[in-house]
Design a protein around this motif. Sequence first.
Motif, PDB file in Angstrom:
ATOM      1  N   ALA A 170       0.830  -1.196   0.000  1.00 43.46           N
ATOM      2  CA  ALA A 170       0.000   0.000   0.000  1.00 43.46           C
ATOM      3  C   ALA A 170       0.871   1.255   0.000  1.00 43.46           C
ATOM      4  O   ALA A 170       0.608   2.210  -0.738  1.00 43.46           O
ATOM      5  N   VAL A 171       1.938   1.239   0.810  1.00 47.33           N
ATOM      6  CA  VAL A 171       2.821   2.408   0.880  1.00 47.33           C
ATOM      7  C   VAL A 171       3.491   2.649  -0.472  1.00 47.33           C
ATOM      8  O   VAL A 171       3.455   3.757  -1.020  1.00 47.33           O
ATOM      9  N   VAL A 172       4.083   1.590  -1.047  1.00 52.36           N
ATOM     10  CA  VAL A 172       4.804   1.753  -2.305  1.00 52.36           C
ATOM     11  C   VAL A 172       3.858   2.176  -3.428  1.00 52.36           C
ATOM     12  O   VAL A 172       4.141   3.111  -4.182  1.00 52.36           O
ATOM     13  N   ALA A 173       2.714   1.514  -3.505  1.00 52.63           N
ATOM     14  CA  ALA A 173       1.799   1.806  -4.607  1.00 52.63           C
ATOM     15  C   ALA A 173       1.232   3.217  -4.484  1.00 52.63           C
ATOM     16  O   ALA A 173       1.107   3.936  -5.479  1.00 52.63           O
ATOM     17  N   THR A 174       0.916   3.644  -3.261  1.00 51.54           N
ATOM     18  CA  THR A 174       0.391   4.996  -3.078  1.00 51.54           C
ATOM     19  C   THR A 174       1.451   6.039  -3.423  1.00 51.54           C
ATOM     20  O   THR A 174       1.170   7.003  -4.147  1.00 51.54           O
ATOM     21  N   ALA A 175       2.663   5.837  -2.920  1.00 46.82           N
ATOM     22  CA  ALA A 175       3.723   6.807  -3.196  1.00 46.82           C
ATOM     23  C   ALA A 175       4.011   6.880  -4.694  1.00 46.82           C
ATOM     24  O   ALA A 175       4.133   7.972  -5.263  1.00 46.82           O
ATOM     25  N   ALA A 176       4.104   5.732  -5.347  1.00 42.79           N
ATOM     26  CA  ALA A 176       4.401   5.729  -6.779  1.00 42.79           C
ATOM     27  C   ALA A 176       3.286   6.422  -7.556  1.00 42.79           C
ATOM     28  O   ALA A 176       3.537   7.187  -8.490  1.00 42.79           O
ATOM     29  N   MET A 227      -2.906   0.102  -9.451  1.00 44.02           N
ATOM     30  CA  MET A 227      -3.014  -1.329  -9.765  1.00 44.02           C
ATOM     31  C   MET A 227      -1.711  -1.880 -10.316  1.00 44.02           C
ATOM     32  O   MET A 227      -1.264  -2.963  -9.923  1.00 44.02           O
ATOM     33  N   ILE A 228      -1.079  -1.155 -11.228  1.00 45.36           N
ATOM     34  CA  ILE A 228       0.182  -1.628 -11.802  1.00 45.36           C
ATOM     35  C   ILE A 228       1.206  -1.838 -10.696  1.00 45.36           C
ATOM     36  O   ILE A 228       1.860  -2.873 -10.616  1.00 45.36           O
TER      37      ILE A 228
END
Lengths: 312, 288
Positions: free
Chosen positions: B85-91, B215-216
């Motif tokens: 969640a952290v990585v996907a949100t930040a990206a 999603m990616i």
Amino acid sequence: MTTTVDTRPAGARRSRRTESERRDNRAGWSMVGPLVAIVTMVIVIPILWTFILSFQDARYSDVARNGLANPFTLDNYIDTLTSSGFWESIWVTVVYTVCTTIGSIALGYIAALAMRDRFRGRGIMRAAFLLPYVAPVVATAYVWKTMLNPQYGVINAMGVEYLGWDQGIDFLGREPYALATVIVYEIWRYFPFAFIFFAAALTGLSRDVEEAALVDGATPWQKFWHVITPQMMPVIVLLTLLRMVMTFNKFDDIYLLTGGAAGTEVAAVRVYDQLTGSSDIGAASANSVILAIILAIGLGAYMKITKRMSAS
Amino acid sequence: MTMISFQTTLFRVLKWVFLALLALTVIFPFYYMVVMSFVPIQDLLREPLTLVPEIQQLTVETYRQVVAPESEGGFGFARFMRNSAVVATAATLLTMVLAIPASYAMTRMRFAGSKKIGALFIAVYMFPQIIIAVPVFVGFQILGLGTSLVGLTIAYIALTVPVSVHMLRSYLRGIPESIDEAAMIDGATRWQIMRKITVPLAMPTIISTALYSFMIAWNEFLFALLFLSAKPELWTVSLGLTRLADGQEVSRTILMAGSVLITAPIILLYGLVERWLTEGLTAGAEKG
């Protein structure tokens, strides 16, 4: 205000225009600059670096110590091109790419045609059809693995129970089943991509020509083959291009399903093994560069053929 | 005439048979995944053909085990999900901050090199992940970002930016430039116009593009595998699930519960933006 501007001499007006151009130039670069910088850092430089590394006999420790200063050599290319495993992986990759590209586009096209006319529940069905495409690849790959398991997988249990198989088939561990299975999985996962493109294009299609064809006594098959499909050609060409590029270097699907065993070692999985297994960065890079060249040649040929076909 | 009516009937029948079969093929694996995550493993091994288990058979014990941290004998999936969640949100946030102004400038401003940048993005879109994976992996190791969530976030931008720029550009192209020109006569700068006028107008597309990026990043596997394998406390959901699967003692029902947990958020998000998403992805397809 504007009238006073218009009465000024021509030279003043021109300088005003170049001033606004200069302002747009500055604002434009402040808007695209950060993105271009990041793309350069994570895409452009890595591509150039791959190219340089492919000419060096570099293991990970050499690169960490010497950066780009390792001696240049052609060994990586010679080794790659003369190893039998390489050519076999290219052959597997080509078979895999061609089959899944054609399969997913055909299935997506038929699905879009079948759902062209409104019916009750069409919206839900359309949304559901996209599930394989949006769901995490890891999750769907493991469900398939579980379903296809020779001992307790539901597909094999059904085969033994209803189809009279002697025993379960090891779909992902034996040639030639393994390659066929990953192709079917890939078609399952990517037909939705083609489906949404065809659905959008079919919505935009004028029905006048089709109605005229019906008045002229065309059968449904003739309507499909001579009226609708020619109008879909641009979409088919675009999708073929996109799917070819994406599938040719596909890694995760096959890595997760078979790990590259049983005749499914595609090129990308091979590169990964070189990189992590033997940490041979030079060989992995040379392999990537050759892949990119093969892909570029394939795309060039494809574009030439489609151009000639649309000209005639 | 009989040929026409024969074919019309035939195609109508075939159409429904086809749609039914396809729907079954698409939905069955997801159904199977959910059912298997709720049955005890002994039942699966003994009766692999039970597709509709009895209510009293069902158990949520599997989920408890999957989510609990290793210290409590679980598999630590709560942590994997937090990392993802952290990585996907930040990206996603970074991608949007970079891609929105850039897409705005590319669709309506003529500046030195603007054409070349358009071409660059098409070329980048065609470049496959495995080719950039080698040097990004090596380079980040050297920079000390190799085994970190920060490094992974930066690498994910390479995956989310091209498609985000594509989706945003094709939408922004449709907003008439006369609006911008009117605002400029009133003295607004390009940045102000973008923030106050274009972004609100393009909100649906921005949201669906952002969720697609999410999603990616959430689904991504190769970079996570290359970057984070050595550090279990940083594993994302995809990597965590793979590592679970590699362990011999982990049962299939545990894997299915993990699969449900990583799929559910994506399906929820997808349900919210389904229509916008398909429109954004296929923009320009009608024109070829």
